[in-house]
Design a protein around this motif. Structure first.
Motif, PDB file in Angstrom:
ATOM      1  N   TYR A   1       0.846  -1.202   0.000  1.00 53.85           N
ATOM      2  CA  TYR A   1       0.000   0.000   0.000  1.00 53.85           C
ATOM      3  C   TYR A   1       0.879   1.250   0.000  1.00 53.85           C
ATOM      4  N   PHE A   2       1.908   1.253   0.829  1.00 55.68           N
ATOM      5  CA  PHE A   2       2.838   2.385   0.895  1.00 55.68           C
ATOM      6  C   PHE A   2       3.486   2.631  -0.467  1.00 55.68           C
ATOM      7  N   MET A   3       3.902   1.564  -1.136  1.00 57.59           N
ATOM      8  CA  MET A   3       4.585   1.712  -2.415  1.00 57.59           C
ATOM      9  C   MET A   3       3.662   2.225  -3.516  1.00 57.59           C
ATOM     10  N   ARG A   4       2.351   2.096  -3.340  1.00 60.01           N
ATOM     11  CA  ARG A   4       1.404   2.626  -4.326  1.00 60.01           C
ATOM     12  C   ARG A   4       0.947   4.040  -3.982  1.00 60.01           C
ATOM     13  N   THR A   5       1.262   4.489  -2.765  1.00 54.37           N
ATOM     14  CA  THR A   5       0.771   5.801  -2.334  1.00 54.37           C
ATOM     15  C   THR A   5       1.941   6.729  -2.001  1.00 54.37           C
ATOM     16  N   GLU A   6       2.296   6.834  -0.731  1.00 52.03           N
ATOM     17  CA  GLU A   6       3.343   7.769  -0.325  1.00 52.03           C
ATOM     18  C   GLU A   6       4.722   7.421  -0.879  1.00 52.03           C
ATOM     19  N   GLY A   7       4.929   6.158  -1.205  1.00 46.28           N
ATOM     20  CA  GLY A   7       6.227   5.749  -1.745  1.00 46.28           C
ATOM     21  C   GLY A   7       6.204   5.478  -3.228  1.00 46.28           C
ATOM     22  N   LYS A   8       5.228   6.026  -3.949  1.00 44.09           N
ATOM     23  CA  LYS A   8       5.076   5.705  -5.373  1.00 44.09           C
ATOM     24  C   LYS A   8       6.236   6.178  -6.240  1.00 44.09           C
ATOM     25  N   ASP A   9       7.020   7.125  -5.751  1.00 45.32           N
ATOM     26  CA  ASP A   9       8.173   7.582  -6.520  1.00 45.32           C
ATOM     27  C   ASP A   9       9.419   6.732  -6.266  1.00 45.32           C
ATOM     28  N   LEU A  10       9.334   5.794  -5.323  1.00 41.25           N
ATOM     29  CA  LEU A  10      10.469   4.915  -5.020  1.00 41.25           C
ATOM     30  C   LEU A  10      10.492   3.748  -6.003  1.00 41.25           C
ATOM     31  N   LYS A  11      11.693   3.239  -6.286  1.00 40.85           N
ATOM     32  CA  LYS A  11      11.849   2.130  -7.225  1.00 40.85           C
ATOM     33  C   LYS A  11      12.006   0.816  -6.461  1.00 40.85           C
ATOM     34  N   ALA A  12      11.200  -0.167  -6.853  1.00 38.13           N
ATOM     35  CA  ALA A  12      11.242  -1.466  -6.177  1.00 38.13           C
ATOM     36  C   ALA A  12      11.661  -2.563  -7.144  1.00 38.13           C
ATOM     37  N   PHE A  13      12.375  -3.554  -6.621  1.00 31.04           N
ATOM     38  CA  PHE A  13      12.784  -4.708  -7.412  1.00 31.04           C
ATOM     39  C   PHE A  13      12.367  -5.971  -6.679  1.00 31.04           C
TER      40      PHE A  13
END
Length: 385
Positions: free
Chosen positions: A304-316
């Motif tokens: 949820y964080f990665m789709r909202t407040e962390g959406k500008d972060l890159k995940a692998f």
């Protein structure tokens, strides 16, 4: 969430197992129901996803689940403060990770578990840990400790890392080194969930009594968007067990996000629902040392964080070849079908996936399991995140 994912190796069939358990007490369930407004939405006739009958899937064997005693809700206690002993020990004897750009710790609780730790990681004794937040409490302490200062990436994994992922620590680190430039590296040890559940919130319903109702109340109290609870998520966003290693930038944003969410929810929840949230009813199978609902919600907040407040972060997302090999042909097809539906935003294909999924689950689980869970994990509308 921008996610890269390497190709997985070929798989061989293996059927999945799911247990059925008794749900929480009637008063507790009633309290949750009162705290969450039901908003039934129905698909048009062409998009309905009815529960499929058990009949014709080939090469899949039915498996019955065992019954167990129900767990009675216990009065909730305030969330314990993080254990100071861990931070003190780290300050006195910083692990050898102190000079490494990638510092991955492996948490253990018993002396015998130390023998099972991966040599690529750094042993972290958390035998005195008592926080309800479990791994998240360790993350909070490590972030403030000298052991992680100056690291390019750091994280803390379970002593069961090898058992759950089928991967050596050296291979995990190799994947990170070979795919530089990301803010967080993660995996999902339970790849079968990617094929048969809309998302990890729905998956929680078959693992923890009345999980979805409690999560809806939690989201409302915390001010989070509850639309994602019923939405179809792509497989590359599935994450479990807090298995991620990340940059200080990620931790500086993720940890405050989770802490703020928990505090806000506790402040606004109906008292009865709050008591249930902090009760051991969540661990009715006795698989998590009497854990409450809190850590199971926290680990799912990552996506949820990665789709909202962390959406500008890159995940692998790191692929797990051994786990991929355990997928049978139906699970592979189901996962691909759901991902294509999500990528093309096709409600028709998503409804087809639900029917195929329900047929598969009806043949791999008992009749009692299906009657208890199939409708509960099948939203009445098609929605994508």
């Amino acid at each position: 969430m921008a996610v890269s994912k390497p190709k997985a190796s070929k798989a061989t069939p293996k059927a999945a197992k799911t247990s059925t358990r008794k749900a929480a007490s009637a008063p507790a369930v009633a309290a949750v129901a009162e705290a969450v407004e039901a908003k039934p939405e129905v698909l048009p006739a062409t998009e309905q996803a009815p529960v499929a009958p058990a009949n014709t899937l080939p090469a899949v064997v039915k498996k019955s689940s065992k019954k167990s005693k129900a767990v009675v809700a216990e009065p909730a206690a305030p969330t314990p403060a993080v254990d100071a002993k861990l931070e003190t020990n780290l300050a006195k004897q910083p692990p050898r990770a102190l000079n490494s750009p990638i510092r991955i710790f492996q948490i253990y609780f018993e002396p015998w578990q130390r023998e099972l730790l991966d040599p690529a990681f750094y042993p972290l004794d958390n035998s005195r840990g008592s926080s309800e937040l479990m791994e998240f409490a360790v993350f909070e302490q490590l972030q403030k400790n000298a052991a992680t200062q100056g690291a390019v990436l750091w994280g803390a994994l379970s002593w069961r890392f090898g058992e759950k992922t089928g991967m050596l620590g050296a291979d995990w680190v190799k994947q990170i080194v070979e795919h530089p430039g990301h803010d967080v590296y993660f995996c999902n040890p339970h790849v079968n969930n990617e094929a048969v559940f809309h998302n990890m919130w729905m998956q929680g319903e078959v693992s923890h009594p009345n999980f979805v109702q409690i999560v809806k109340a939690f989201f409302a109290a915390a001010g989070l968007d509850d639309k994602e609870i019923n939405a179809i998520h792509p497989s590359n966003s599935f994450s479990a067990a807090n298995y991620f290693v990340a940059t200080p930038k990620f931790w500086e944003r993720f940890i405050p996000f989770v802490r703020k969410t928990l505090v806000t929810a506790d402040k606004n929840l109906n008292p009865q629902v709050r008591d249930l949230l902090h009760s051991k009813v969540a661990d009715d199978k006795g698989l998590h040392a009497g854990a409450t609902y809190v850590p199971f919600i926290v680990e799912r907040l990552f996506a949820y964080f990665m789709r909202t407040e962390g959406k500008d972060l890159k995940a692998f997302k790191i692929a797990l070849p051994e786990r991929e090999r355990e997928l049978n042909v139906h699970l592979k097809l189901l996962r691909e079908m759901k991902d294509v539906a999500h990528r093309t935003q096709s409600a028709w294909l998503a409804a087809c996936w639900v029917n195929y999924r329900n047929l598969y689950l009806s043949q791999t689980n008992s009749k009692a399991w299906c009657e208890k869970y199939l409708r509960a994990i099948t939203p009445t509308e098609v929605r994508f995140v």
